[in-house]
Scaffold this motif. Structure first.
Motif, PDB file in Angstrom:
ATOM      1  N   PRO A 123    -111.059 -22.509 -16.954  1.00  0.00           N
ATOM      2  CA  PRO A 123    -110.213 -23.707 -17.078  1.00  0.00           C
ATOM      3  C   PRO A 123    -111.022 -24.884 -17.610  1.00  0.00           C
ATOM      4  O   PRO A 123    -112.251 -24.913 -17.498  1.00  0.00           O
ATOM      5  CB  PRO A 123    -109.745 -23.963 -15.642  1.00  0.00           C
ATOM      6  N   ARG A 124    -110.348 -25.867 -18.203  1.00  0.00           N
ATOM      7  CA  ARG A 124    -111.030 -26.994 -18.829  1.00  0.00           C
ATOM      8  C   ARG A 124    -111.917 -27.741 -17.836  1.00  0.00           C
ATOM      9  O   ARG A 124    -113.019 -28.170 -18.167  1.00  0.00           O
ATOM     10  CB  ARG A 124    -110.022 -27.958 -19.463  1.00  0.00           C
ATOM     11  N   GLU A 125    -111.427 -27.892 -16.599  1.00  0.00           N
ATOM     12  CA  GLU A 125    -112.207 -28.620 -15.590  1.00  0.00           C
ATOM     13  C   GLU A 125    -113.565 -27.949 -15.358  1.00  0.00           C
ATOM     14  O   GLU A 125    -114.595 -28.626 -15.226  1.00  0.00           O
ATOM     15  CB  GLU A 125    -111.437 -28.695 -14.266  1.00  0.00           C
ATOM     16  N   GLU A 126    -113.562 -26.621 -15.336  1.00  0.00           N
ATOM     17  CA  GLU A 126    -114.808 -25.889 -15.122  1.00  0.00           C
ATOM     18  C   GLU A 126    -115.732 -26.043 -16.324  1.00  0.00           C
ATOM     19  O   GLU A 126    -116.950 -26.182 -16.179  1.00  0.00           O
ATOM     20  CB  GLU A 126    -114.512 -24.412 -14.858  1.00  0.00           C
ATOM     21  N   MET A 127    -115.142 -26.032 -17.529  1.00  0.00           N
ATOM     22  CA  MET A 127    -115.940 -26.210 -18.738  1.00  0.00           C
ATOM     23  C   MET A 127    -116.542 -27.609 -18.812  1.00  0.00           C
ATOM     24  O   MET A 127    -117.646 -27.792 -19.338  1.00  0.00           O
ATOM     25  CB  MET A 127    -115.095 -25.932 -19.979  1.00  0.00           C
TER      26      MET A 127
END
Length: 244
Positions: A123-127
């Protein structure tokens, strides 16, 4: 305690149909295909390949060009479905099979970080959390807003490797990526691979450098004309391969 099986390849064969004639245009090919006037030659890239890999193993695939190494990796990664046989894979796979695969060359390096991350299932948050580590490892801080189409092959390799090796995937597949770029960065990549191995990641590694394979791998599959010539201890097989 026995290590769990991560990859099980059973009697895998892969057939490609290669056109036996040349065409002057795609239109000519389509017309002849409709009229069933196109003949194909069968090419078996893999023939009855079987082996088993356990968690934490580092497997090197060696053999001459055209021996089936990349086809085997793509089959394990799920990119290709075998014509015969089966491949069982347990866990998450981070494939580094084709340089820049999954990149949009018109987008910037930063944009491609999030695009590639999404393709890998992050997910974008993890990236966002991994972003600074990716920039630091790739050593591309001054180029993150530059379209990837302006990158050299070495820069693309740095970015692709930095993205694929974030976190701790269960399986990392590396196909000739370490052959691109300078020697110091190759050493840096090897060190990261070793750290991932210590954390339990299983490695599948293809390189024309038998010294790299010997250094990183504990097991080897030696392919010859799509068939397994040898499978087993890396040091023993590297010694035999080096005598060719």
């Amino acid at each position: 305690m026995d290590k769990p099986t991560v990859i099980k390849v059973e009697h895998v064969s892969m057939k490609f149909n290669l056109s036996s004639e040349k065409f002057d245009s795609f239109k000519e090919y389509v017309i002849k295909s409709i009229k069933k006037q196109v003949s194909f030659d069968e090419f078996w890239a893999l023939k009855d390949v079987s082996f088993e890999i356990f968690k934490g193993d580092s497997l090197g695939l060696i053999g001459l060009n055209g021996s089936g190494k990349s086809t085997m990796l793509k089959t394990i990664a799920g990119v290709l479905k075998p014509t015969k046989g089966s491949v069982e894979v347990q866990g998450t796979v981070a494939p580094l099979i084709e340089l820049g695969a999954g990149f949009d060359m018109d987008l910037t390096a930063r944009e491609n970080v999030f695009l590639n991350g999404a393709l890998l299932g992050y997910p974008r948050e993890e990236m966002e959390n991994y972003y600074e580590d990716i920039v630091e490892f790739s050593e591309l801080k001054d180029f993150m807003n530059v379209p990837v189409k302006n990158f050299s092959s070495g820069m693309v390799s740095r970015l692709a490797f930095a993205i694929a090796t974030i976190g701790t995937p269960d399986i990392l597949i590396v196909d000739e990526v370490l052959s691109v770029g300078d020697f110091l960065f190759q050493q840096k990549c090897e060190e990261r691979i070793r750290n991932m191995m210590k954390n339990g990641t299983t490695i599948l590694f293809v390189s024309h450098s038998i010294d790299q394979v010997r250094s990183l791998c504990n097991k080897i599959v030696w392919l010859e004309h799509g068939q397994v010539r040898m499978f087993g201890d890396a040091a023993e097989i590297c010694d035999q391969y080096s005598q060719l």
